[in-house]
Scaffold this active site. Structure first.
Site, PDB file in Angstrom:
ATOM      1  NE  ARG A   3      74.602  45.955  17.816  1.00  0.00           N
ATOM      2  CZ  ARG A   3      73.703  46.920  17.762  1.00  0.00           C
ATOM      3  NH1 ARG A   3      73.085  47.170  16.620  1.00  0.00           N
ATOM      4  NH2 ARG A   3      73.405  47.641  18.817  1.00  0.00           N
ATOM      5  CB  ILE A  47      73.901  51.991  17.155  1.00  0.00           C
ATOM      6  CG1 ILE A  47      73.699  50.693  16.363  1.00  0.00           C
ATOM      7  CG2 ILE A  47      74.684  51.773  18.433  1.00  0.00           C
ATOM      8  CD1 ILE A  47      75.017  50.056  15.892  1.00  0.00           C
ATOM      9  CB  SER A  48      68.137  50.690  17.354  1.00  0.00           C
ATOM     10  OG  SER A  48      67.632  51.958  17.009  1.00  0.00           O
ATOM     11  CB  ALA A  49      68.440  47.230  21.363  1.00  0.00           C
ATOM     12  CB  THR A 107      64.840  47.679  17.539  1.00  0.00           C
ATOM     13  OG1 THR A 107      66.095  48.084  16.986  1.00  0.00           O
ATOM     14  CG2 THR A 107      64.859  47.868  19.051  1.00  0.00           C
TER      15      THR A 107
END
Length: 220
Positions: free
Chosen positions: A26, A56-58, A61
């Site tokens: 990530r 950038i989504s958690a 999710t």
């Protein structure tokens, strides 16, 4: 992070998504200023940086979206909203060598950021396009699975038309207003399933909050 999500029930050990999340670093998809926070349970702004811009989504999710989609070997997958490229990379690992991932981003700055992150991470075989994702990508259709990563009042008709039968599409559906006293806040994450006859079914997965979908068939 992944062990934590397994304990909390977000992921199943040995699942395609768990394996993909273990494989895709990530930190390679984070803006430099946030690299130290790559595995925290928070979204982070990506270029162009703004209070209501792309993120950038958690990490938690992705099970919410990809779990119900049941991405699998050989799937042709369309992502609307490339963002950092992390979601497309996860999907690429899940669909395998026989599958294909197509991702479309409307913001030129975000598109360049995500495309470069994918390139540096070695995902040159993902088809990343700059354009209006609310229109889909007809020349690549049909798609077995579609993921809408921004909120819309309903699934855009072009995306429904480009969904295979059978096929699945998921996205945040509902009001994109920031005035909870009038409209409520957030959207329902909806899974749309199209059967072999082209008949549609829907179910609500979770309550979420996403920025509005842009483009001809979006909010703005």
């Amino acid at each position: 992070m992944i062990d934590r999500y397994i304990r909390e029930g977000y992921l199943e050990e040995g699942s395609k998504l768990a394996n993909a999340m273990r494989k895709v670093p990530r930190e390679l998809f984070m803006p430099d200023r946030y690299v130290e926070d790559s595995y925290s349970d928070d979204p982070f702004s990506i270029p162009p940086f703004s209070s209501r811009g792309q993120t950038i989504s958690a990490p938690y999710t992705y099970p919410l979206f990809y779990g119900p989609l049941e991405l699998g070997e050989g799937d042709k997958f369309l992502e609307i909203g490339t963002g950092s490229g992390y979601g497309a990379a996860l999907a690429r690992e899940m669909v395998g060598a026989e599958g294909k991932v197509v991702t479309v981003e409307i913001n030129p700055t975000t598109y360049r950021f995500g495309r470069e992150k994918l390139r540096k991470a070695g995902y040159d075989d993902i088809l990343a396009m700059e354009g209006d994702g609310s229109k889909g990508l007809p020349k690549e259709a049909p798609f077995d699975k579609i993921c809408l990563t921004a909120a819309a009042p309903d699934f855009p008709e072009p995306l429904k038309e480009q969904l295979a039968t059978p096929g699945k599409m998921i996205g945040p559906i509902g009001s994109t207003s920031r005035s909870p006293s009038v409209f409520g806040s957030g959207q329902d994450l909806i899974l749309l399933e199209m059967d072999a006859r082209g008949e549609e079914g829907r179910k609500t997965v979770e309550r979420v909050i996403y920025v509005p979908l842009r483009g001809a068939h979006g909010k703005v």
